[in-house]
Write a protein that holds these residues in place. Structure first.
Motif, PDB file in Angstrom:
ATOM      1  N   PHE A 164     -17.067  -5.401  34.186  1.00 38.75           N
ATOM      2  CA  PHE A 164     -17.130  -5.534  32.732  1.00 38.75           C
ATOM      3  C   PHE A 164     -18.567  -5.848  32.332  1.00 38.75           C
ATOM      4  N   LEU A 165     -18.912  -5.582  31.089  1.00 34.41           N
ATOM      5  CA  LEU A 165     -20.242  -5.895  30.567  1.00 34.41           C
ATOM      6  C   LEU A 165     -20.173  -7.025  29.540  1.00 34.41           C
ATOM      7  N   ILE A 166     -19.088  -7.040  28.765  1.00 34.17           N
ATOM      8  CA  ILE A 166     -18.922  -8.044  27.715  1.00 34.17           C
ATOM      9  C   ILE A 166     -17.522  -8.634  27.818  1.00 34.17           C
ATOM     10  N   ALA A 167     -17.457  -9.957  27.755  1.00 30.83           N
ATOM     11  CA  ALA A 167     -16.180 -10.658  27.640  1.00 30.83           C
ATOM     12  C   ALA A 167     -16.187 -11.362  26.293  1.00 30.83           C
ATOM     13  N   VAL A 168     -15.075 -11.316  25.577  1.00 32.57           N
ATOM     14  CA  VAL A 168     -14.984 -11.933  24.258  1.00 32.57           C
ATOM     15  C   VAL A 168     -13.875 -12.973  24.279  1.00 32.57           C
ATOM     16  N   GLU A 169     -14.240 -14.226  23.953  1.00 33.73           N
ATOM     17  CA  GLU A 169     -13.274 -15.310  23.870  1.00 33.73           C
ATOM     18  C   GLU A 169     -12.963 -15.611  22.407  1.00 33.73           C
ATOM     19  N   ALA A 170     -11.662 -15.775  22.138  1.00 37.40           N
ATOM     20  CA  ALA A 170     -11.171 -16.121  20.802  1.00 37.40           C
ATOM     21  C   ALA A 170     -10.109 -17.202  20.961  1.00 37.40           C
ATOM     22  N   PRO A 171      -9.790 -17.917  19.892  1.00 36.93           N
ATOM     23  CA  PRO A 171      -8.694 -18.879  19.986  1.00 36.93           C
ATOM     24  C   PRO A 171      -7.444 -18.182  20.529  1.00 36.93           C
ATOM     25  N   GLN A 172      -6.722 -18.876  21.388  1.00 35.79           N
ATOM     26  CA  GLN A 172      -5.575 -18.272  22.068  1.00 35.79           C
ATOM     27  C   GLN A 172      -4.616 -17.628  21.064  1.00 35.79           C
ATOM     28  N   GLY A 173      -4.236 -16.396  21.370  1.00 37.14           N
ATOM     29  CA  GLY A 173      -3.347 -15.630  20.507  1.00 37.14           C
ATOM     30  C   GLY A 173      -4.065 -14.851  19.422  1.00 37.14           C
ATOM     31  N   GLY A 174      -5.389 -14.970  19.319  1.00 41.85           N
ATOM     32  CA  GLY A 174      -6.142 -14.339  18.237  1.00 41.85           C
ATOM     33  C   GLY A 174      -6.696 -12.959  18.528  1.00 41.85           C
ATOM     34  N   LEU A 175      -6.551 -12.452  19.748  1.00 38.33           N
ATOM     35  CA  LEU A 175      -7.143 -11.151  20.067  1.00 38.33           C
ATOM     36  C   LEU A 175      -6.525 -10.022  19.249  1.00 38.33           C
ATOM     37  N   ASP A 176      -5.209 -10.025  19.078  1.00 38.25           N
ATOM     38  CA  ASP A 176      -4.548  -8.964  18.307  1.00 38.25           C
ATOM     39  C   ASP A 176      -5.078  -8.926  16.873  1.00 38.25           C
ATOM     40  N   GLU A 177      -5.185 -10.082  16.253  1.00 38.88           N
ATOM     41  CA  GLU A 177      -5.655 -10.161  14.873  1.00 38.88           C
ATOM     42  C   GLU A 177      -7.073  -9.603  14.733  1.00 38.88           C
ATOM     43  N   LEU A 178      -7.883  -9.778  15.768  1.00 39.72           N
ATOM     44  CA  LEU A 178      -9.274  -9.309  15.720  1.00 39.72           C
ATOM     45  C   LEU A 178      -9.427  -7.857  16.178  1.00 39.72           C
ATOM     46  N   GLY A 179      -8.355  -7.245  16.662  1.00 43.87           N
ATOM     47  CA  GLY A 179      -8.427  -5.863  17.124  1.00 43.87           C
ATOM     48  C   GLY A 179      -8.897  -5.733  18.552  1.00 43.87           C
ATOM     49  N   LEU A 180      -8.995  -6.833  19.285  1.00 39.96           N
ATOM     50  CA  LEU A 180      -9.466  -6.832  20.669  1.00 39.96           C
ATOM     51  C   LEU A 180      -8.268  -6.575  21.586  1.00 39.96           C
ATOM     52  N   VAL A 181      -7.798  -5.324  21.559  1.00 43.50           N
ATOM     53  CA  VAL A 181      -6.547  -4.950  22.218  1.00 43.50           C
ATOM     54  C   VAL A 181      -6.729  -3.681  23.040  1.00 43.50           C
ATOM     55  N   ALA A 182      -5.725  -3.384  23.870  1.00 42.44           N
ATOM     56  CA  ALA A 182      -5.741  -2.157  24.670  1.00 42.44           C
ATOM     57  C   ALA A 182      -5.983  -0.956  23.760  1.00 42.44           C
ATOM     58  N   GLY A 183      -6.848  -0.069  24.198  1.00 36.02           N
ATOM     59  CA  GLY A 183      -7.185   1.123  23.432  1.00 36.02           C
ATOM     60  C   GLY A 183      -8.360   0.935  22.489  1.00 36.02           C
ATOM     61  N   SER A 184      -8.831  -0.294  22.326  1.00 34.58           N
ATOM     62  CA  SER A 184      -9.973  -0.537  21.431  1.00 34.58           C
ATOM     63  C   SER A 184     -11.283  -0.357  22.192  1.00 34.58           C
ATOM     64  N   SER A 185     -12.356  -0.271  21.438  1.00 34.06           N
ATOM     65  CA  SER A 185     -13.696  -0.287  22.023  1.00 34.06           C
ATOM     66  C   SER A 185     -14.554  -1.240  21.199  1.00 34.06           C
ATOM     67  N   LEU A 186     -15.617  -1.728  21.829  1.00 32.01           N
ATOM     68  CA  LEU A 186     -16.478  -2.747  21.233  1.00 32.01           C
ATOM     69  C   LEU A 186     -17.909  -2.259  21.188  1.00 32.01           C
ATOM     70  N   GLU A 187     -18.558  -2.484  20.055  1.00 41.85           N
ATOM     71  CA  GLU A 187     -19.977  -2.177  19.901  1.00 41.85           C
ATOM     72  C   GLU A 187     -20.653  -3.379  19.249  1.00 41.85           C
ATOM     73  N   LEU A 188     -21.656  -3.946  19.922  1.00 45.56           N
ATOM     74  CA  LEU A 188     -22.470  -4.988  19.310  1.00 45.56           C
ATOM     75  C   LEU A 188     -23.516  -4.280  18.470  1.00 45.56           C
ATOM     76  N   LEU A 189     -23.653  -4.670  17.210  1.00 43.62           N
ATOM     77  CA  LEU A 189     -24.473  -3.911  16.258  1.00 43.62           C
ATOM     78  C   LEU A 189     -25.922  -4.376  16.184  1.00 43.62           C
ATOM     79  N   ASP A 190     -26.284  -5.497  16.785  1.00 46.95           N
ATOM     80  CA  ASP A 190     -27.636  -6.031  16.685  1.00 46.95           C
ATOM     81  C   ASP A 190     -28.061  -6.182  15.225  1.00 46.95           C
TER      82      ASP A 190
END
Length: 193
Positions: A162-188
């Motif tokens: 992995f290149l990036i790991a994202v931690e959120a309050p437990q149970g909050g990944l779905d609400e943030l869209g951090l789910v299977a099938g998603s992709s992440l881009e850091l925008l700088d």
């Protein structure tokens, strides 16, 4: 003149503190050029004395923030604000002793190259969920982690490469869209205030 109803679209899985849901299609890539050079220490936390009867909220201190885009499997996306942990000291500090994420939705642990290892919750008092993203920005895996304030803490093996790991309050990944099938881009880019 005839009035047309306005249709508001909300993207499921894109809530959070500062998220904005904008249905559209975007390219998926990961940029790790955002700059976070400050080194966090135990004394580098922010205490919000107006947190209420539960005691003061402890927020991340000297970490930089960056805007990020989560693209969902259906092509829609949302923008989040993430605390950045890019240096070894920042990644080691993470969300230790934090009780409130304050002005960001989650924390991104960014590595200079693909990485495999483990995470632990030493001195972390808030239950967390963690999602892993590949160098191309593709979702790899996610799981929950429990707080640990003792000497012996569980070690949670990461997804390989992995290149990036994202931690959120437990149970909050779905609400943030951090789910299977998603992709992440850091925008700088700075997070909106």
């Amino acid at each position: 003149m005839r009035r047309l109803p306005i249709l508001l679209l909300a993207v499921a899985g894109c809530g959070g503190n500062t998220s904005t849901a904008i249905p559209t299609t975007v390219p998926t890539a990961v940029s790790t050029t955002a700059s976070a050079t400050a080194s966090a220490t135990v004394s580098d936390t922010v205490v919000d004395s107006d947190h209420g009867a539960g005691g003061p909220a402890v927020q991340p201190g000297v970490f930089d923030r960056t805007a990020a885009r989560i693209t969902l499997a259906d092509g829609s996306f949302c923008e989040l604000c993430l605390w950045l942990a890019e240096t070894p000291d920042d990644r080691a500090r993470g969300l230790m002793e934090v009780t409130d994420l304050g002005a960001a939705d989650a924390m991104a642990f960014v590595y200079p190259e693909a990485h495999t290892g483990s995470f632990w919750m030493k001195n972390t008092i808030m239950p967390l969920s963690i999602a892993f993203y590949s160098p191309s920005g593709a979702f790899l895996d996610a799981f929950d982690m429990e707080p640990c304030v003792t000497e012996q803490c569980t070690s949670y093996p990461t997804s390989p490469d992995f290149l990036i790991a994202v931690e959120a309050p437990q149970g909050g990944l779905d609400e943030l869209g951090l789910v299977a099938g998603s992709s992440l881009e850091l925008l700088d880019l700075p997070c909106p205030d």
